[in-house]
Design an enzyme around this catalytic site. Structure first.
Site, PDB file in Angstrom:
ATOM      1  N   THR A 197      -7.003 -67.730 -24.502  1.00 50.09           N
ATOM      2  CA  THR A 197      -7.585 -68.479 -23.379  1.00 50.09           C
ATOM      3  C   THR A 197      -8.870 -69.130 -23.889  1.00 50.09           C
ATOM      4  OG1 THR A 197      -9.027 -66.675 -22.659  1.00 50.09           O
ATOM      5  CG2 THR A 197      -6.761 -66.670 -21.790  1.00 50.09           C
TER       6      THR A 197
ATOM      7  N   LEU B   5      -7.820 -54.515 -24.635  1.00 47.05           N
ATOM      8  CA  LEU B   5      -9.081 -55.187 -24.277  1.00 47.05           C
ATOM      9  C   LEU B   5      -8.871 -56.505 -23.543  1.00 47.05           C
ATOM     10  CD1 LEU B   5      -9.657 -54.198 -27.654  1.00 47.05           C
ATOM     11  CD2 LEU B   5     -11.908 -54.384 -26.599  1.00 47.05           C
TER      12      LEU B   5
ATOM     13  N   THR C 114     -15.260 -51.174 -18.168  1.00 41.80           N
ATOM     14  CA  THR C 114     -16.676 -51.513 -18.029  1.00 41.80           C
ATOM     15  C   THR C 114     -17.406 -50.546 -17.102  1.00 41.80           C
ATOM     16  OG1 THR C 114     -18.119 -53.182 -17.037  1.00 41.80           O
ATOM     17  CG2 THR C 114     -15.898 -53.140 -16.233  1.00 41.80           C
ATOM     18  N   ASP C 115     -18.716 -50.459 -17.271  1.00 43.13           N
ATOM     19  CA  ASP C 115     -19.518 -49.627 -16.358  1.00 43.13           C
ATOM     20  C   ASP C 115     -19.640 -50.278 -14.982  1.00 43.13           C
ATOM     21  OD1 ASP C 115     -21.210 -51.741 -17.014  1.00 43.13           O
ATOM     22  OD2 ASP C 115     -22.945 -50.491 -17.494  1.00 43.13           O
ATOM     23  N   GLU C 116     -19.245 -51.572 -14.874  1.00 40.61           N
ATOM     24  CA  GLU C 116     -19.436 -52.277 -13.603  1.00 40.61           C
ATOM     25  C   GLU C 116     -18.558 -51.704 -12.488  1.00 40.61           C
ATOM     26  OE1 GLU C 116     -19.929 -56.525 -13.981  1.00 40.61           O
ATOM     27  OE2 GLU C 116     -20.603 -56.324 -16.042  1.00 40.61           O
TER      28      GLU C 116
ATOM     29  N   TYR D 152     -14.536 -59.351 -10.485  1.00 37.75           N
ATOM     30  CA  TYR D 152     -14.309 -58.845 -11.847  1.00 37.75           C
ATOM     31  C   TYR D 152     -14.280 -57.323 -11.849  1.00 37.75           C
ATOM     32  CZ  TYR D 152     -15.587 -57.171 -16.526  1.00 37.75           C
ATOM     33  OH  TYR D 152     -15.631 -56.465 -17.701  1.00 37.75           O
TER      34      TYR D 152
ATOM     35  N   LYS E 202     -11.209 -54.636 -12.638  1.00 42.85           N
ATOM     36  CA  LYS E 202     -11.259 -53.632 -13.719  1.00 42.85           C
ATOM     37  C   LYS E 202     -11.098 -52.228 -13.119  1.00 42.85           C
ATOM     38  CE  LYS E 202     -11.920 -54.103 -17.599  1.00 42.85           C
ATOM     39  NZ  LYS E 202     -11.009 -54.373 -18.742  1.00 42.85           N
TER      40      LYS E 202
ATOM     41  N   LEU F 175     -25.115 -63.998 -20.690  1.00 47.50           N
ATOM     42  CA  LEU F 175     -26.559 -64.256 -20.734  1.00 47.50           C
ATOM     43  C   LEU F 175     -27.116 -64.535 -22.135  1.00 47.50           C
ATOM     44  CD1 LEU F 175     -29.280 -64.219 -19.060  1.00 47.50           C
ATOM     45  CD2 LEU F 175     -29.513 -61.884 -19.850  1.00 47.50           C
TER      46      LEU F 175
ATOM     47  N   PRO G 205     -31.337 -70.744 -16.887  1.00 53.96           N
ATOM     48  CA  PRO G 205     -31.162 -70.432 -15.461  1.00 53.96           C
ATOM     49  C   PRO G 205     -31.218 -68.921 -15.184  1.00 53.96           C
ATOM     50  CG  PRO G 205     -29.051 -70.979 -16.468  1.00 53.96           C
ATOM     51  CD  PRO G 205     -30.069 -71.091 -17.549  1.00 53.96           C
TER      52      PRO G 205
ATOM     53  N   TYR H 230     -31.139 -65.914 -12.699  1.00 55.91           N
ATOM     54  CA  TYR H 230     -30.675 -65.662 -11.327  1.00 55.91           C
ATOM     55  C   TYR H 230     -31.718 -64.853 -10.558  1.00 55.91           C
ATOM     56  CZ  TYR H 230     -25.988 -66.885 -13.134  1.00 55.91           C
ATOM     57  OH  TYR H 230     -24.913 -67.504 -13.715  1.00 55.91           O
TER      58      TYR H 230
ATOM     59  N   ARG I 223     -30.001 -54.357 -16.985  1.00 62.46           N
ATOM     60  CA  ARG I 223     -28.752 -54.088 -17.694  1.00 62.46           C
ATOM     61  C   ARG I 223     -29.053 -53.187 -18.895  1.00 62.46           C
ATOM     62  NH1 ARG I 223     -27.264 -55.731 -13.564  1.00 62.46           N
ATOM     63  NH2 ARG I 223     -25.770 -57.381 -13.069  1.00 62.46           N
TER      64      ARG I 223
HETATM   65  P1  NAD Z   1     -13.681 -61.923 -23.829  1.00 57.02           P
HETATM   66  O1  NAD Z   1     -13.605 -62.710 -22.566  1.00 57.02           O
HETATM   67  O2  NAD Z   1     -14.620 -62.355 -24.897  1.00 57.02           O
HETATM   68  O3  NAD Z   1     -12.232 -61.834 -24.512  1.00 57.02           O
HETATM   69  C1  NAD Z   1     -11.081 -61.609 -23.765  1.00 57.02           C
HETATM   70  C2  NAD Z   1      -9.883 -61.860 -24.668  1.00 57.02           C
HETATM   71  O4  NAD Z   1      -8.687 -61.588 -23.912  1.00 57.02           O
HETATM   72  C3  NAD Z   1      -9.774 -63.304 -25.171  1.00 57.02           C
HETATM   73  O5  NAD Z   1      -9.444 -63.320 -26.539  1.00 57.02           O
HETATM   74  C4  NAD Z   1      -8.640 -63.895 -24.337  1.00 57.02           C
HETATM   75  O6  NAD Z   1      -7.926 -64.922 -25.005  1.00 57.02           O
HETATM   76  C5  NAD Z   1      -7.772 -62.664 -24.113  1.00 57.02           C
HETATM   77  N1  NAD Z   1      -6.939 -62.790 -22.897  1.00 57.02           N
HETATM   78  C6  NAD Z   1      -7.343 -63.161 -21.656  1.00 57.02           C
HETATM   79  N2  NAD Z   1      -6.287 -63.189 -20.824  1.00 57.02           N
HETATM   80  C7  NAD Z   1      -5.196 -62.812 -21.551  1.00 57.02           C
HETATM   81  C8  NAD Z   1      -3.822 -62.641 -21.257  1.00 57.02           C
HETATM   82  N3  NAD Z   1      -3.347 -62.876 -20.023  1.00 57.02           N
HETATM   83  N4  NAD Z   1      -3.002 -62.216 -22.237  1.00 57.02           N
HETATM   84  C9  NAD Z   1      -3.461 -61.981 -23.484  1.00 57.02           C
HETATM   85  N5  NAD Z   1      -4.757 -62.148 -23.836  1.00 57.02           N
HETATM   86  C10 NAD Z   1      -5.612 -62.559 -22.872  1.00 57.02           C
HETATM   87  O7  NAD Z   1     -13.979 -60.421 -23.359  1.00 57.02           O
HETATM   88  P2  NAD Z   1     -14.896 -59.297 -24.035  1.00 57.02           P
HETATM   89  O8  NAD Z   1     -16.282 -59.480 -23.573  1.00 57.02           O
HETATM   90  O9  NAD Z   1     -14.580 -59.220 -25.473  1.00 57.02           O
HETATM   91  O10 NAD Z   1     -14.324 -58.002 -23.295  1.00 57.02           O
HETATM   92  C11 NAD Z   1     -13.201 -57.307 -23.818  1.00 57.02           C
HETATM   93  C12 NAD Z   1     -12.898 -56.125 -22.915  1.00 57.02           C
HETATM   94  O11 NAD Z   1     -14.032 -55.265 -22.852  1.00 57.02           O
HETATM   95  C13 NAD Z   1     -12.579 -56.511 -21.477  1.00 57.02           C
HETATM   96  O12 NAD Z   1     -11.545 -55.678 -21.010  1.00 57.02           O
HETATM   97  C14 NAD Z   1     -13.877 -56.238 -20.725  1.00 57.02           C
HETATM   98  O13 NAD Z   1     -13.622 -55.908 -19.375  1.00 57.02           O
HETATM   99  C15 NAD Z   1     -14.416 -55.061 -21.497  1.00 57.02           C
HETATM  100  N6  NAD Z   1     -15.894 -54.916 -21.490  1.00 57.02           N
HETATM  101  C16 NAD Z   1     -16.698 -55.970 -21.819  1.00 57.02           C
HETATM  102  C17 NAD Z   1     -18.080 -55.794 -21.856  1.00 57.02           C
HETATM  103  C18 NAD Z   1     -19.010 -56.914 -22.261  1.00 57.02           C
HETATM  104  O14 NAD Z   1     -20.233 -56.749 -22.205  1.00 57.02           O
HETATM  105  N7  NAD Z   1     -18.528 -58.067 -22.710  1.00 57.02           N
HETATM  106  C19 NAD Z   1     -18.631 -54.555 -21.538  1.00 57.02           C
HETATM  107  C20 NAD Z   1     -17.765 -53.496 -21.202  1.00 57.02           C
HETATM  108  C21 NAD Z   1     -16.396 -53.697 -21.194  1.00 57.02           C
HETATM  109  P1  TYD Z   2     -23.864 -61.430 -17.850  1.00 55.67           P
HETATM  110  O1  TYD Z   2     -24.136 -61.648 -19.296  1.00 55.67           O
HETATM  111  O2  TYD Z   2     -23.033 -62.417 -17.105  1.00 55.67           O
HETATM  112  O3  TYD Z   2     -23.263 -59.956 -17.722  1.00 55.67           O
HETATM  113  P2  TYD Z   2     -22.947 -59.065 -16.380  1.00 55.67           P
HETATM  114  O4  TYD Z   2     -23.076 -59.914 -15.181  1.00 55.67           O
HETATM  115  O5  TYD Z   2     -21.554 -58.646 -16.626  1.00 55.67           O
HETATM  116  O6  TYD Z   2     -23.943 -57.957 -16.430  1.00 55.67           O
HETATM  117  O7  TYD Z   2     -25.264 -61.332 -17.100  1.00 55.67           O
HETATM  118  C1  TYD Z   2     -26.247 -60.381 -17.478  1.00 55.67           C
HETATM  119  C2  TYD Z   2     -27.392 -60.469 -16.479  1.00 55.67           C
HETATM  120  O8  TYD Z   2     -28.021 -61.755 -16.600  1.00 55.67           O
HETATM  121  C3  TYD Z   2     -26.936 -60.360 -15.032  1.00 55.67           C
HETATM  122  O9  TYD Z   2     -27.914 -59.640 -14.276  1.00 55.67           O
HETATM  123  C4  TYD Z   2     -26.893 -61.795 -14.551  1.00 55.67           C
HETATM  124  C5  TYD Z   2     -27.983 -62.484 -15.359  1.00 55.67           C
HETATM  125  N1  TYD Z   2     -27.731 -63.903 -15.684  1.00 55.67           N
HETATM  126  C6  TYD Z   2     -28.707 -64.872 -15.378  1.00 55.67           C
HETATM  127  O10 TYD Z   2     -29.788 -64.549 -14.840  1.00 55.67           O
HETATM  128  N2  TYD Z   2     -28.436 -66.185 -15.665  1.00 55.67           N
HETATM  129  C7  TYD Z   2     -27.255 -66.577 -16.247  1.00 55.67           C
HETATM  130  O11 TYD Z   2     -27.061 -67.806 -16.470  1.00 55.67           O
HETATM  131  C8  TYD Z   2     -26.290 -65.588 -16.578  1.00 55.67           C
HETATM  132  C9  TYD Z   2     -24.972 -65.961 -17.206  1.00 55.67           C
HETATM  133  C10 TYD Z   2     -26.584 -64.257 -16.274  1.00 55.67           C
END
Ligand code: NAD
Ligand code: TYD
Length: 348
Positions: free
Chosen positions: A37, A82, A131-133, A156, A160, A196, A211, A213, A220
């Site tokens: 994607t 993932l 995720t912890d969310e 989201y 999850k 962010l 930006p 928020y 976090r």
């Molecule tokens: P990301 O958005 O960077 O990557 C997601 C990947 O999944 C991409 O490569 C995308 O192509 C693939 N994908 C999406 N839809 C798909 C589908 N239908 N079929 C096959 N592949 C598909 O996400 P990330 O930040 O690397 O997160 C990975 C995992 O870790 C997620 O499950 C997320 O909920 C979890 N997670 C993320 C964070 C964070 O801070 N980013 C923290 C805790 C948990």
């Molecule tokens: P983000 O990286 O989107 O992670 P999550 O919402 O999953 O925690 O955002 C981290 C924090 O930063 C969150 O409190 C929202 C804030 N944020 C901004 O203030 N401005 C922005 O443009 C973005 C993307 C996030």
């Protein structure tokens, strides 16, 4: 030899997990299934994609036949899941795609694993990365533990949470061997510049508004992505079946403090006067349903499996900023086309 399917391996965290497994376990076959994607990019893996123990499969986790075909073609005996839609702001605009991928996609994988392994779950594992969310939002005090009740607020986190429930239901109902981890916010290389830290690094470089928020007071808990990948490695090999492990950085930051620290580091790398880019800070309308604070108690993982974060935040941020500045082509590639439209709709 173990054949391990990693879904979402072309994304941010997934690419670090794939790299770690391919490099550290030459006797495992790593099959990366990803739909590519907007968030998935094979460039993220170009340093390992010619290794003999690595295979890429382009497929949708919602496509049952493609998933079953992958299980049988590669004789999969372990999965680290993932693949997901992962950005809260996008989930607010389009909740359906989050239900589709995160809930139905996970259910699809569970059903495929159960059906392919039916009758013989020995030495099999379905590892779900979450995720912890899912735990909702904290006040000024306290931490999320593995027994904190689920209380998701964004589409989201709701999707999850739902996927976590399905994974546990397959353990309770069918005895499918599962393990789940719930991690705090990650940062590091290859993160898509909608989150962010990479968004703000890119905007500082381009002298674009930052930006923030609301009042920037949300908190976090940040973890360096390679530490998350190492935790996943430990849990995959040593986690107790049916259990959940929280992963966190013991590293809480108020958004505005983190942003000012980031500005300092980027300005220094760019040779700008210290704090010069603070003028780019722009307070904007708060995110709807914005969770106030996330903070993880990761003591179970430390006490039971011996994992703890290896990198201090200051070092992690330096490495991350350096990576983005040295990989401008990567940033340019992922922010062309669709991204421009997203950015306009979201921020302009
Ligand atoms: P990301 O958005 O960077 O990557 C997601 C990947 O999944 C991409 O490569 C995308 O192509 C693939 N994908 C999406 N839809 C798909 C589908 N239908 N079929 C096959 N592949 C598909 O996400 P990330 O930040 O690397 O997160 C990975 C995992 O870790 C997620 O499950 C997320 O909920 C979890 N997670 C993320 C964070 C964070 O801070 N980013 C923290 C805790 C948990
Ligand atoms: P983000 O990286 O989107 O992670 P999550 O919402 O999953 O925690 O955002 C981290 C924090 O930063 C969150 O409190 C929202 C804030 N944020 C901004 O203030 N401005 C922005 O443009 C973005 C993307 C996030």
């Amino acid at each position: 030899m173990r054949n391990i399917l990693i879904t979402g391996g072309a994304g941010f965290i997934g690419s670090h997990v794939v790299r770690l497994f391919v490099n550290n376990y030459p006797d495992y076959n790593i099959i990366n299934l990803d739909l590519l994607t907007y968030a998935g990019n094979l460039e993220n893996l170009k340093d390992i994609d010619d290794k003999p123990n690595y295979t890429f499969v382009k497929a949708d986790i919602c496509d049952y036949d493609a998933v079953v075909d992958t299980f049988s073609r590669y004789k999969i005996d372990g999965i680290i899941h993932l693949a997901a839609e992962s950005h809260v702001d996008r989930s607010i605009k389009d909740p359906f795609s989050f239900a589709r991928t995160n809930v139905m996609g996970t259910l699809n994988l569970l059903q495929a694993a159960k059906s392919y392994w039916e009758g013989n779950f020995e030495n099999k594992l379905f590892y779900h990365v979450s995720t912890d969310e899912v735990y909702g939002s904290l006040g000024n005090e306290g931490f999320f533990s593995e027994t904190t009740a689920y209380d998701p607020h964004s589409p989201y986190s709701a999707s999850k949470a739902s996927s976590d429930h399905f994974v546990r239901a397959f353990y309770d109902t069918y005895g499918l061997p599962i393990v789940i981890s719930n991690c705090s916010n990650n940062y590091g290389s290859y993160q898509f510049p909608e989150k962010l830290i990479p968004l703000f690094i890119n905007n500082i470089c381009n002298n674009k508004p930052l930006p923030v928020y609301g009042k920037g007071q949300n908190v976090r808990d940040w973890l360096y992505v390679e530490d998350h990948a190492k935790a996943i490695d430990v849990i995959f090999h040593k986690g107790k079946l049916g259990d959940t492990y929280n992963i966190g950085g013991f590293n809480e930051w108020k958004n505005i403090d983190l942003i000012k620290t980031l500005i300092k580091v980027v300005d220094r790398f760019l040779g700008r006067e210290e704090g010069a880019s603070e003028k780019l800070i722009t307070y904007v309308k708060d995110r709807a349903g914005h969770d106030f604070r996330y903070a993880i108690d990761a003591s179970k993982l430390k006490n039971e499996l011996g994992w703890e974060p290896s990198l201090q935040f200051e070092e992690g941020i330096e490495k991350t900023v350096k990576w983005y500045l040295e990989n401008k082509d990567w940033v340019k590639n992922v922010t062309s086309g669709e991204y421009q439209k997203y950015y306009k709709e979201m921020y302009e």
